[in-house]
Design a protein around this motif. Structure first.
Motif, PDB file in Angstrom:
ATOM      1  N   VAL B 226      34.802  57.719  62.761  1.00 25.73           N
ATOM      2  CA  VAL B 226      35.485  57.340  61.519  1.00 25.73           C
ATOM      3  C   VAL B 226      36.230  56.026  61.741  1.00 25.73           C
ATOM      4  O   VAL B 226      36.880  55.838  62.772  1.00 25.73           O
ATOM      5  CB  VAL B 226      36.496  58.438  61.104  1.00 25.73           C
ATOM      6  CG1 VAL B 226      37.304  57.989  59.889  1.00 25.73           C
ATOM      7  CG2 VAL B 226      35.765  59.734  60.815  1.00 25.73           C
ATOM      8  N   THR B 227      36.076  55.104  60.795  1.00 26.11           N
ATOM      9  CA  THR B 227      36.817  53.844  60.842  1.00 26.11           C
ATOM     10  C   THR B 227      37.915  53.895  59.789  1.00 26.11           C
ATOM     11  O   THR B 227      37.629  54.168  58.624  1.00 26.11           O
ATOM     12  CB  THR B 227      35.889  52.657  60.565  1.00 26.11           C
ATOM     13  OG1 THR B 227      34.872  52.637  61.567  1.00 26.11           O
ATOM     14  CG2 THR B 227      36.650  51.344  60.587  1.00 26.11           C
ATOM     15  N   VAL B 228      39.143  53.650  60.202  1.00 27.97           N
ATOM     16  CA  VAL B 228      40.268  53.709  59.269  1.00 27.97           C
ATOM     17  C   VAL B 228      40.670  52.291  58.867  1.00 27.97           C
ATOM     18  O   VAL B 228      40.961  51.457  59.725  1.00 27.97           O
ATOM     19  CB  VAL B 228      41.476  54.435  59.880  1.00 27.97           C
ATOM     20  CG1 VAL B 228      42.589  54.564  58.832  1.00 27.97           C
ATOM     21  CG2 VAL B 228      41.070  55.790  60.408  1.00 27.97           C
ATOM     22  N   PHE B 229      40.646  52.005  57.572  1.00 25.29           N
ATOM     23  CA  PHE B 229      41.116  50.725  57.045  1.00 25.29           C
ATOM     24  C   PHE B 229      42.554  50.883  56.589  1.00 25.29           C
ATOM     25  O   PHE B 229      42.934  51.911  56.024  1.00 25.29           O
ATOM     26  CB  PHE B 229      40.274  50.298  55.830  1.00 25.29           C
ATOM     27  CG  PHE B 229      39.101  49.436  56.166  1.00 25.29           C
ATOM     28  CD1 PHE B 229      38.039  49.958  56.888  1.00 25.29           C
ATOM     29  CD2 PHE B 229      39.040  48.110  55.760  1.00 25.29           C
ATOM     30  CE1 PHE B 229      36.934  49.174  57.201  1.00 25.29           C
ATOM     31  CE2 PHE B 229      37.946  47.320  56.067  1.00 25.29           C
ATOM     32  CZ  PHE B 229      36.893  47.844  56.795  1.00 25.29           C
ATOM     33  N   HIS B 230      43.333  49.834  56.829  1.00 33.43           N
ATOM     34  CA  HIS B 230      44.696  49.830  56.301  1.00 33.43           C
ATOM     35  C   HIS B 230      45.106  48.398  56.044  1.00 33.43           C
ATOM     36  O   HIS B 230      45.032  47.555  56.933  1.00 33.43           O
ATOM     37  CB  HIS B 230      45.656  50.505  57.297  1.00 33.43           C
ATOM     38  CG  HIS B 230      47.075  50.513  56.811  1.00 33.43           C
ATOM     39  ND1 HIS B 230      47.433  51.026  55.592  1.00 33.43           N
ATOM     40  CD2 HIS B 230      48.220  50.070  57.380  1.00 33.43           C
ATOM     41  CE1 HIS B 230      48.734  50.898  55.426  1.00 33.43           C
ATOM     42  NE2 HIS B 230      49.245  50.309  56.497  1.00 33.43           N
ATOM     43  N   GLN B 231      45.500  48.103  54.829  1.00 31.70           N
ATOM     44  CA  GLN B 231      45.921  46.766  54.424  1.00 31.70           C
ATOM     45  C   GLN B 231      44.918  45.700  54.834  1.00 31.70           C
ATOM     46  O   GLN B 231      45.279  44.649  55.358  1.00 31.70           O
ATOM     47  CB  GLN B 231      47.310  46.457  54.981  1.00 31.70           C
ATOM     48  CG  GLN B 231      48.358  47.382  54.370  1.00 31.70           C
ATOM     49  CD  GLN B 231      49.767  47.093  54.870  1.00 31.70           C
ATOM     50  OE1 GLN B 231      49.946  46.365  55.835  1.00 31.70           O
ATOM     51  NE2 GLN B 231      50.742  47.675  54.192  1.00 31.70           N
ATOM     52  N   GLY B 232      43.652  45.997  54.599  1.00 29.25           N
ATOM     53  CA  GLY B 232      42.611  45.010  54.826  1.00 29.25           C
ATOM     54  C   GLY B 232      42.159  44.858  56.266  1.00 29.25           C
ATOM     55  O   GLY B 232      41.310  44.010  56.557  1.00 29.25           O
ATOM     56  N   ARG B 233      42.728  45.648  57.167  1.00 31.42           N
ATOM     57  CA  ARG B 233      42.322  45.541  58.573  1.00 31.42           C
ATOM     58  C   ARG B 233      41.829  46.892  59.069  1.00 31.42           C
ATOM     59  O   ARG B 233      42.129  47.929  58.481  1.00 31.42           O
ATOM     60  CB  ARG B 233      43.517  45.123  59.440  1.00 31.42           C
ATOM     61  CG  ARG B 233      44.007  43.717  59.178  1.00 31.42           C
ATOM     62  CD  ARG B 233      45.310  43.488  59.930  1.00 31.42           C
ATOM     63  NE  ARG B 233      45.877  42.191  59.582  1.00 31.42           N
ATOM     64  CZ  ARG B 233      45.535  41.044  60.162  1.00 31.42           C
ATOM     65  NH1 ARG B 233      44.637  41.031  61.134  1.00 31.42           N
ATOM     66  NH2 ARG B 233      46.096  39.914  59.767  1.00 31.42           N
ATOM     67  N   ILE B 234      41.093  46.853  60.191  1.00 34.99           N
ATOM     68  CA  ILE B 234      40.707  48.108  60.822  1.00 34.99           C
ATOM     69  C   ILE B 234      41.868  48.590  61.676  1.00 34.99           C
ATOM     70  O   ILE B 234      42.337  47.885  62.572  1.00 34.99           O
ATOM     71  CB  ILE B 234      39.437  47.932  61.683  1.00 34.99           C
ATOM     72  CG1 ILE B 234      38.239  47.652  60.771  1.00 34.99           C
ATOM     73  CG2 ILE B 234      39.185  49.174  62.515  1.00 34.99           C
ATOM     74  CD1 ILE B 234      36.933  47.433  61.510  1.00 34.99           C
ATOM     75  N   LEU B 235      42.343  49.786  61.362  1.00 34.08           N
ATOM     76  CA  LEU B 235      43.495  50.343  62.075  1.00 34.08           C
ATOM     77  C   LEU B 235      43.056  51.030  63.351  1.00 34.08           C
ATOM     78  O   LEU B 235      43.626  50.829  64.421  1.00 34.08           O
ATOM     79  CB  LEU B 235      44.204  51.330  61.137  1.00 34.08           C
ATOM     80  CG  LEU B 235      45.532  51.899  61.589  1.00 34.08           C
ATOM     81  CD1 LEU B 235      46.586  50.805  61.590  1.00 34.08           C
ATOM     82  CD2 LEU B 235      45.965  53.026  60.655  1.00 34.08           C
ATOM     83  N   ILE B 236      42.019  51.834  63.228  1.00 33.94           N
ATOM     84  CA  ILE B 236      41.541  52.590  64.390  1.00 33.94           C
ATOM     85  C   ILE B 236      40.104  53.019  64.136  1.00 33.94           C
ATOM     86  O   ILE B 236      39.684  53.188  62.986  1.00 33.94           O
ATOM     87  CB  ILE B 236      42.447  53.832  64.647  1.00 33.94           C
ATOM     88  CG1 ILE B 236      41.973  54.632  65.864  1.00 33.94           C
ATOM     89  CG2 ILE B 236      42.507  54.710  63.415  1.00 33.94           C
ATOM     90  CD1 ILE B 236      42.864  55.819  66.192  1.00 33.94           C
ATOM     91  N   GLU B 237      39.360  53.187  65.191  1.00 30.06           N
ATOM     92  CA  GLU B 237      37.995  53.682  65.095  1.00 30.06           C
ATOM     93  C   GLU B 237      37.857  54.801  66.108  1.00 30.06           C
ATOM     94  O   GLU B 237      37.986  54.554  67.305  1.00 30.06           O
ATOM     95  CB  GLU B 237      37.015  52.546  65.419  1.00 30.06           C
ATOM     96  CG  GLU B 237      35.943  52.350  64.373  1.00 30.06           C
ATOM     97  CD  GLU B 237      35.217  51.040  64.542  1.00 30.06           C
ATOM     98  OE1 GLU B 237      35.063  50.327  63.541  1.00 30.06           O
ATOM     99  OE2 GLU B 237      34.808  50.716  65.673  1.00 30.06           O
TER     100      GLU B 237
END
Lengths: 323, 261
Positions: B226-237
């Motif tokens: 799972v790739t987590v997006f937050h405020q236009g950036r990748i937060l964690i994968e």
């Protein structure tokens, strides 16, 4: 707006229409034959708009421009001693090229549908001004003097006899509707219908929507040009009035009244509205425009889908199945 | 609702979505999109392996849909490059990207209301196949998606879940190498979500998938990484387990509440 699919009954309808067109001149006076011929020319024009607007959703007020250019092309070539056949072909090319150029700018420039409607109208009105200001005899193309608002007269006819000319126009309309209906049912026509419904979705499947729109728009313009050439041939005259606001709106009104999307509706609309205009004119009322205006308003309010779709829905609601 | 179920064999192919082990199919480098002063997506380096099934999650406005629109050519990136299947597709028009093998279902169902279900599949397949073979593909999809009884219906008259399937079916008819699905189960009932999961596992056997979802139940059923997006950036994968355990993710995305529908 559900696309009308070809049913098994449709070829029967075509056959009936062909028979009516063939025998009609024998049942009518020469005057009536000539009159109905021009109605059928307007039917051609209406169907040409329905191909771009009804099928692909491209509303153009420029149909009158393509029509007028076709008429002028015919007149100019005839005045330069070309054969009427060649002049007719030139009318088709003129309408098609004009629509192709406008369409290229609009579709490849990714301009909105509103822009297409406005631009086509503006181009039409510019043509009205330009051709209106050619009154000086120095404005001529070869031997063809453009004549300003008086237009061009003494244009030779494709076929001088009314009945063969009627059959030619009727035959062309018949061919246009039959091949247009087949086109609508073919994959190319289905893609155009899909573009009308949601263009982005079509592109996301790998289709170049611009090319499809350009193709149908140019084809539609070419048919309008054909109608214009036939019109110039029919009356032996053409003047810049064909580029007027009234003419531009008229084509859209025909299709609105008849109902868009089926081609039949557009032809029925053009025929009925023109027949009515003719009738109102003949009884000498001064209110022709008023009556037509009231007619249009009531259509928009009561039958926004137009005559034919409303009629077909009425049939299906009393238990006669469509399709 | 129709009665067909997705092929049971789908469940045996979960391994296809095991992780980014395969060759790279899609890669973005420094991908960014600004709308005026708003940074919708910022400097995203993303990599997807061939055959992978990836889920994208993140709060509303995290940039997931914008990211999808850049991948499919619907929005030109402000900066960065997109490499797909060995070629640079940055700034290419949608129809050319589609031809290279990316199919997409947008967040807002985008279908042709006045056309029938059959026509949707036929037109989708006809781009690359002749009429006869496109018709065969359309018939096959109608069966597979359980929409055969609705084949001649206008899509405008269908229920929301059925419309979603029609759009998913179109991406399948395209024979894409990569399918992007933006909220494929939005508005679906639980049994429909389960059928969709089975269907997508089946699709994943031959096709890579990236799926944007909010439905945690769906993601835990389907996702590998799972790739987590937050405020236009990748937060964690990471795997769903690790993502859920991550305190930063819990804070920005899930808030104080527990995950669930």
């Amino acid at each position: 707006m559900a696309p009308v699919r070809l049913s098994a009954l449709e070829p029967l309808l075509w056959g009936a229409c062909a028979v009516v067109l063939a025998v009609l001149p024998f049942a009518l006076s020469t005057f009536q034959v000539v009159q109905i011929t021009v109605f059928l020319i307007f039917c051609l024009l209406a169907v040409s708009l329905d191909l771009s607007w009804g099928l692909a959703g491209l509303l153009s007020f420029g149909q009158a421009a393509f029509f007028g250019l076709g008429g002028y092309a015919y007149a100019i070539l005839c005045a330069n001693d070309e054969t009427p056949g060649a002049a007719l072909a030139a009318g088709i090319v003129a309408g098609g090229v004009a629509a192709g150029l406008l369409g290229y700018i609009a579709f490849y420039g990714r301009l909105s549908a509103m822009f297409l409607a406005v631009t086509t109208l503006v181009v039409t009105l510019i043509l009205l001004q330009v051709l209106g200001s050619t009154a000086d005899p120095s404005y001529h193309i070869g031997a063809a003097v453009l004549g300003g608002y008086n237009g061009m007269t003494n244009i030779p006819s494709l076929l001088p006899e009314p009945t063969p000319f009627f059959w030619t126009v009727g035959g062309l309309l018949f061919l246009l509707i039959v091949s247009g209906r087949l086109l609508m049912a073919a994959p190319f026509g289905r893609v155009l219908a899909a573009i009308r419904e949601n263009e982005r979705r079509v592109e996301l499947l790998g289709y170049d929507a611009r090319w499809h729109k350009l193709a149908i728009f140019a084809l539609s313009g070419a048919i309008a040009g054909l109608a214009g050439a036939l019109f110039a041939s029919w009356g032996g005259f053409i003047n810049p009035e064909v580029f007027s606001l009234a003419q531009s709106a008229q084509v859209v009104i025909w299709v609105l009244v008849g109902g868009r999307g089926s081609l039949y509706g557009a032809a029925i609309g053009a025929f009925l509205v023109q027949a009515m205009t003719q009738y109102l004119g003949s009884i000498g009322t001064a209110y022709t425009t008023l009556v037509l205006g009231a007619l249009l308003v009531s259509f928009v309010l009561v039958m926004p889908n137009g005559l034919l779709p409303t009629f077909l829905r009425g049939l299906s609601s009393i238990g006669i199945r469509q399709r | 609702m129709s009665d067909a179920s997705a092929p049971s064999s789908a469940f045996q192919n979960c391994t296809a979505s095991a992780g980014p082990a395969g060759k790279t199919l899609l890669e973005t480098r420094g991908l960014s999109k600004n709308f005026g002063g708003v940074k919708a997506v910022t400097d995203v380096d993303f990599r997807l392996g061939r055959g992978e099934l990836r889920c994208l999650i993140g709060p509303n406005g995290a940039g997931k849909s914008t990211f999808f629109k850049m991948l499919s050519g619907q929005l030109p990136p402000t900066a960065g490059t997109i490499l797909f299947d060995g070629s640079d597709i940055t700034g290419e028009p949608p129809h050319r990207i589609a031809r290279l093998g990316i199919g997409i279902k947008n967040q807002v169902p985008s279908v042709w209301d006045g056309l029938s279900v059959y026509e949707h599949f036929f037109i989708a397949a006809h781009r690359r196949l002749g009429a006869r073979r496109a018709a065969a593909v359309a018939d096959e999809l109608l069966m597979k998606l359980g929409l055969a009884t609705l084949a001649r219906r206008d899509v405008g008259a269908l229920a929301h879940g059925e419309r979603q399937w029609v759009e998913i079916g179109m991406t399948m008819a395209q024979d894409a190498k990569l399918i992007l699905l933006d909220e494929p189960t939005a508005g679906m009932a639980t049994d429909e979500v389960e059928r969709t999961v089975a269907l997508l596992r089946d699709v994943n056997v031959s096709t890579s998938l990236i799926i944007v979802e909010h439905d945690m139940q769906f993601i835990s059923m389907i996702a590998g990484i799972v790739t987590v997006f937050h405020q236009g950036r990748i937060l964690i994968e990471a795997t769903m387990e690790n993502v859920l355990a991550n305190p930063v993710v819990r804070e920005v995305y899930l808030g104080a509440g527990r995950p669930g529908r």
